[in-house]
Write an enzyme that holds these catalytic residues in place. Structure first.
Site, PDB file in Angstrom:
ATOM      1  N   SER A  85       7.511  -4.014  -5.187  1.00  0.00           N
ATOM      2  CA  SER A  85       8.234  -4.741  -4.143  1.00  0.00           C
ATOM      3  C   SER A  85       8.070  -6.228  -4.376  1.00  0.00           C
ATOM      4  O   SER A  85       7.030  -6.668  -4.897  1.00  0.00           O
ATOM      5  CB  SER A  85       7.686  -4.375  -2.752  1.00  0.00           C
ATOM      6  OG  SER A  85       8.201  -5.258  -1.751  1.00  0.00           O
TER       7      SER A  85
ATOM      8  N   TYR B  82       0.404  -3.244   2.767  1.00  0.00           N
ATOM      9  CA  TYR B  82       1.607  -2.904   2.010  1.00  0.00           C
ATOM     10  C   TYR B  82       1.841  -3.863   0.840  1.00  0.00           C
ATOM     11  O   TYR B  82       1.963  -3.435  -0.312  1.00  0.00           O
ATOM     12  CB  TYR B  82       2.841  -2.881   2.917  1.00  0.00           C
ATOM     13  CG  TYR B  82       4.107  -2.520   2.167  1.00  0.00           C
ATOM     14  CD1 TYR B  82       4.358  -1.202   1.792  1.00  0.00           C
ATOM     15  CD2 TYR B  82       5.034  -3.495   1.810  1.00  0.00           C
ATOM     16  CE1 TYR B  82       5.508  -0.862   1.084  1.00  0.00           C
ATOM     17  CE2 TYR B  82       6.184  -3.161   1.104  1.00  0.00           C
ATOM     18  CZ  TYR B  82       6.417  -1.847   0.748  1.00  0.00           C
ATOM     19  OH  TYR B  82       7.552  -1.523   0.041  1.00  0.00           O
TER      20      TYR B  82
END
Length: 271
Positions: free
Chosen positions: A141, A154
């Site tokens: 990501s 995350y």
């Protein structure tokens, strides 16, 4: 003689990015192994893709945060010689940061985003090396490059996926194994609802078809890092070059001068 295309194993294949990768590779003529927790949705996807493309598809119901289920998928990767591409797509987000975070939720996130990715790659690499080819696609990501955006564990988990991918490519790239890290930004998938956020309130959300098609363009070019929303590839190249330029300096046996000057208590400065 026509060479048999490698089978592609996709984790998190029941929806979103994983299901779209399954669709694209099936249309390229690859047989598939689809892995996810939702057996019903996996079977529905497999039935549709078999009818539309004619490829062979196996469905493996597995929760990759469960050690027994993870071990079964590792065994499949270790033993199935037909599998030549691993797509580590399964992942999860979590609401909030560390100030009010649930450590049990973060632990599950790490087991899926970090541990499962590592173990599945580790299971398949020896076989890829033995045959001299194979590919691993790890879905990271852009938040792995943005620690200022606080989403608990995350972002750090995705920074790990990026670093793991780069390390694997550095180690294995010269031996026939290709490793690609894909760094999506906000993408219209179910991960938002599962983490308690409404994707429709966000700006700059990419559609999943566009994201996967861009990632596959990078795959075909054998990019080590693919960032579909980044307009200027030179920005990544400069960032990576600046990182690499620091590496020789890490071998200095003494602390940098700025940490020694004006500190009488420092043993190095006192010598």
């Amino acid at each position: 003689m026509v060479r048999q295309l490698p089978t592609v194993l996709v984790t998190g294949a029941s929806s979103g990015i994983g299901a779209t990768y399954a669709d694209r590779f099936a249309r390229r003529g690859h047989d598939l192994v689809l892995v996810a927790r939702d057996q019903t949705r996996l079977e529905e996807l497999a039935s549709r893709l078999r009818a539309e493309t004619g490829v062979k598809i196996d469905v493996v119901r597995a929760d990759l945060t469960d050690s027994a289920d993870l071990a079964r998928v590792e065994t499949r990767l270790r033993d199935d010689d037909s599998i030549g591409v691993l797509i580590n797509n399964a992942g999860v987000s979590a609401p909030g940061g560390f100030a009010n975070g649930d450590l049990d939720v973060m632990d599950r996130l790490i087991r899926l985003n970090v541990t499962a990715v590592t173990r599945l790659a580790g299971a398949v690499v020896p076989r890829f090396l033995a045959r001299g080819d194979g590919a691993i696609i790890n879905i990271a990501s852009v938040l792995g490059l943005a620690p200022e955006i606080s989403l608990g564990a995350y972002g750090p988990s995705k920074a790990y996926v990026l670093a793991l991918s780069q390390s694997l490519q550095a180690e294995l790239g010269g031996r026939g194994v290709y490793v690609q890290a894909v760094l999506p930004a906000a993408t219209r998938t179910e991960i938002w609802a599962k983490s308690g956020r409404d994707v429709n309130t966000l700006k700059g959300v990419m559609e999943v078809d566009e994201l996967v098609d861009a990632a596959l363009a990078g795959f075909d070019r054998r990019e080590a890092v693919t960032i579909p929303p980044l307009p200027d590839a030179g920005q990544w190249e400069k960032f990576n070059a600046a990182r690499q330029a620091m590496l020789p300096n890490f071998a200095n046996e003494h602390a940098a001068e700025r940490y020694r000057t004006g500190n009488p208590g420092n043993s190095i400065a006192a010598q």
